[in-house]
Scaffold this motif. Structure first.
Motif, short mmCIF file in Angstrom:
data_model
loop_
_atom_site.label_atom_id
_atom_site.label_comp_id
_atom_site.label_asym_id
_atom_site.label_seq_id
_atom_site.Cartn_x
_atom_site.Cartn_y
_atom_site.Cartn_z
N PHE A 155 6.38 -9.84 -3.18
CA PHE A 155 5.99 -10.10 -1.83
C PHE A 155 7.28 -9.74 -0.99
O PHE A 155 7.15 -9.24 -0.04
CB PHE A 155 5.44 -11.30 -1.53
N ALA A 156 8.32 -10.14 -1.66
CA ALA A 156 9.79 -10.04 -0.97
C ALA A 156 10.08 -8.52 -0.86
O ALA A 156 10.60 -7.61 -0.02
CB ALA A 156 10.79 -10.77 -1.47
N LEU A 157 9.93 -7.80 -2.21
CA LEU A 157 10.08 -6.20 -1.94
C LEU A 157 9.25 -5.60 -1.20
O LEU A 157 9.84 -4.63 -0.46
CB LEU A 157 9.71 -5.84 -3.49
N ALA A 158 7.86 -5.75 -0.96
CA ALA A 158 6.94 -5.11 -0.12
C ALA A 158 7.72 -5.26 1.25
O ALA A 158 7.69 -4.20 2.02
CB ALA A 158 5.88 -5.87 -0.06
N VAL A 159 8.08 -6.64 1.93
CA VAL A 159 8.73 -6.33 3.14
C VAL A 159 9.91 -5.76 3.27
O VAL A 159 10.09 -4.93 4.11
CB VAL A 159 9.03 -7.95 3.49
N ASN A 160 10.98 -5.88 2.35
CA ASN A 160 11.95 -5.11 2.64
C ASN A 160 12.00 -3.68 2.45
O ASN A 160 12.92 -3.03 3.10
CB ASN A 160 13.25 -5.78 1.73
N ASN A 177 10.84 -2.62 5.51
CA ASN A 177 12.18 -2.75 6.71
C ASN A 177 12.96 -1.58 6.51
O ASN A 177 13.63 -1.13 7.32
CB ASN A 177 13.04 -4.19 6.32
N ALA A 178 13.22 -1.29 5.10
CA ALA A 178 14.11 -0.07 4.92
C ALA A 178 13.71 1.13 5.52
O ALA A 178 14.41 1.88 5.82
CB ALA A 178 14.40 -0.28 3.49
N ALA A 179 12.47 1.19 5.57
CA ALA A 179 11.76 2.41 6.09
C ALA A 179 11.50 2.27 7.47
O ALA A 179 10.81 3.21 8.07
CB ALA A 179 10.21 2.49 5.46
N ARG A 212 13.03 4.81 -4.91
CA ARG A 212 11.52 4.82 -4.67
C ARG A 212 11.10 3.37 -4.64
O ARG A 212 11.47 2.46 -4.83
CB ARG A 212 11.07 5.27 -6.07
N ARG A 213 10.07 3.44 -3.70
CA ARG A 213 9.47 2.16 -3.54
C ARG A 213 8.86 1.53 -4.91
O ARG A 213 8.34 2.47 -5.70
CB ARG A 213 8.33 2.32 -2.57
N ARG A 214 8.86 0.27 -5.09
CA ARG A 214 8.10 -0.36 -6.21
C ARG A 214 7.15 -1.05 -6.03
O ARG A 214 6.32 -1.33 -6.93
CB ARG A 214 9.35 -1.21 -7.05
N ALA A 215 6.90 -1.60 -4.90
CA ALA A 215 6.17 -2.75 -4.40
C ALA A 215 4.61 -2.26 -4.85
O ALA A 215 3.77 -3.04 -5.61
CB ALA A 215 6.09 -3.30 -3.14
N LYS A 216 4.21 -1.09 -4.67
CA LYS A 216 2.53 -0.94 -4.98
C LYS A 216 2.39 -0.68 -6.38
O LYS A 216 1.53 -1.07 -6.68
CB LYS A 216 2.46 0.83 -4.09
N ARG A 217 3.40 0.11 -7.26
CA ARG A 217 3.32 0.07 -8.54
C ARG A 217 3.21 -1.24 -9.17
O ARG A 217 2.39 -1.60 -10.05
CB ARG A 217 4.28 0.93 -9.21
N ARG A 271 0.63 -1.22 0.01
CA ARG A 271 0.16 0.20 -0.08
C ARG A 271 0.76 1.23 -0.05
O ARG A 271 0.31 2.36 -0.22
CB ARG A 271 -0.91 -0.03 1.26
N MET A 272 2.04 1.23 0.35
CA MET A 272 2.77 2.46 0.68
C MET A 272 3.50 2.89 -0.70
O MET A 272 3.94 2.05 -1.76
CB MET A 272 4.03 2.19 1.74
N ASP A 273 3.74 4.07 -0.91
CA ASP A 273 4.47 4.79 -1.95
C ASP A 273 5.67 5.89 -1.53
O ASP A 273 5.64 5.78 -0.28
CB ASP A 273 3.55 5.34 -2.96
#
Length: 450
Positions: free
Chosen positions: A263-268, A271-273, A232-237, A220-222
């Motif tokens: 799924f892995a990108l979303a978690v990490n 974590n980075a944030a 830049r976060r990529r998981a949401k896109r 959900r995060m951007d």
């Protein structure tokens, strides 16, 4: 025995060894000095990898939070910045008569490495005359584990007798064969020496829920990740793209790999944030076990809570072996000990869930670990972002591939799990220190951090 609850700890990012461990150590020291009369000042000195990459890994914030009395599992990630700002302004730790000057009393020792481990810390308490009242030297040894000088974590854990005291992969396979139990059942029998079955079930379910919640929030995060690299976060896109393609008549054969990576990108990214994550077995590798778990939930038939528990118990048994016989600390053996260990744990758990027998499960773990051997830990700018986030995506996909290969075999394999773990230990020992979470080699020096 190394418990599942030793390896899987709910906490905050970005690093288990550089954030969670120092927070735990600082909170313990706060407890020591809370009743120590005449104390007016506390100092915290950090060494080695903690000093070299501490700001990028949030070690300074972690120590501030621990001295304030916060714990990794319960601190609100959204309030961390406010807590640190208030401490910097007032110096108030909430301990009568004691003040902490953030600029003066947290010391980054960039020249000295303590003998026990590169992630060393020294906490001191002084009276008004400057006389030393108390001192503790401790080490963050990976995965949120903290040892005080002279303490041996494994010796403490082994003090509890268990029905299946396996110390090697060979032991584990022999005990499974003799008892007729699966790896998950052997681990569960050992866990029952510490907790009731209901407590174990509730605890594993809480870990599962925290892992899946972390993926959900990451999707959900951007925006940009903190730290200055402007990543830049990529998981949401990516999630939006994959979700839209569900209705497409033309879908690539490798799409399932994209979901696992997502799924892995979303978690990490979470974590980075500095978000809430689960060490699995570390923060830097926290995306792999949850990504494969979400893959099981979404794409494998027959999902239920019992299977989720077996997945985590199997992964914990393998992670415990790796920690016992080698290391899960990037600062000690490089990223092979973090992403490699997590991939082996996830591969074993998946193989077990898909019906693999104990030899096949061990083979899955061995394959996954074998193909991470030699991986360095060289985060750009000391941040757990590049290459760490993408490495989790690859580690998760490697875990699925390893489980699949193992399940197509009979469990008989040329390289044993014990042999590959020992090889990882030796490789980490031989690896130059600059490639072990110092940001003084590899990508960290060949790519500008600004």
């Amino acid at each position: 025995m190394i418990s599942a609850f030793d390896l899987f700890k709910i906490g905050i990012g970005p690093s288990s060894s550089h954030t969670i461990g120092p927070m735990v150590a600082a909170q313990r020291f706060r407890g020591r000095v809370a009743g120590l009369p005449h104390t007016v000042r506390i100092t915290a000195e950090i060494f080695g990898s903690l000093a070299w990459t501490g700001r990028g890994h949030g070690t300074d914030l972690a120590i501030f939070l621990g001295l304030l009395g916060h714990a990794p599992a319960t601190v609100d990630p959204d309030r961390v910045a406010g807590y640190a700002a208030a401490l910097a302004e007032t110096g108030d730790l909430g301990l009568p008569g004691i003040r902490f000057d953030c600029a003066r009393d947290l010391i980054f020792n960039l020249t000295e490495i303590l003998p026990r481990h590169t992630n060393g810390m020294r906490f001191r308490a002084f009276d008004a005359a400057g006389t030393l009242r108390d001192e503790v030297v401790c080490f963050s040894i990976g995965g949120g584990f903290v040892e005080e000088e002279g303490e041996e974590t494994l010796a403490t854990l082994d003090a509890v007798p268990v029905p299946f005291p396996f110390e090697s992969g060979a032991d584990l396979l022999r005990m499974c064969a003799e008892s007729g139990l699966s790896i998950a059942q052997v681990q569960m029998a050992n866990e029952r020496t510490l907790r009731s079955e209901a407590e174990i079930g509730d605890g594993l379910d809480a870990i599962r829920d925290a892992m899946l919640a972390c993926i959900g929030r990451g999707l959900r995060m951007d925006g940009e990740l903190p730290g200055g690299l402007k990543v830049r976060r990529r998981a949401k896109r990516l999630h939006a793209t994959l979700d839209a393609n569900r209705l497409s008549n033309s879908r690539p054969a490798h799409e399932i790999m994209d979901w696992i990576s997502l799924f892995a990108l979303a978690v990490n990214e979470e974590n980075a944030a500095g978000g809430r994550i689960v060490t699995a077995p570390t923060n830097g590798a926290a995306g792999i076990v949850p990504a494969v778990l979400r893959y099981i939930v979404d794409f494998c038939s027959g999902w239920n809570e019992a299977r989720g528990r077996d997945y985590l118990l199997t992964a914990a048994a393998i992670g415990g072996l790796i920690k016992r016989r080698a290391s899960i600390s990037g600062a000690e053996v490089g990223c092979q000990g973090e992403v490699g260990s997590a991939s082996a744990m996830a591969a074993a758990g998946l193989a077990a869930i898909l019906g693999g027998q104990a030899p096949q499960v061990a083979n899955a773990a061995e394959i996954a670990m074998e193909h991470h051997l030699g991986m360095t830990c060289d985060p750009i700018g000391g941040l757990v972002q590049i290459p760490c986030i993408e490495r989790n995506a690859f580690g998760a996909n490697k875990a699925v591939a390893a489980a699949s290969l193992a399940l197509h075999g009979d469990g008989v394999h040329f390289v044993s799990l014990d042999q590959v773990i020992e090889t990882m230990r030796q490789t980490g020992h031989d690896m130059q220190d600059k490639y072990k979470e110092t940001s003084r080699g590899g990508l960290a020096v060949n790519v500008a951090a600004c």
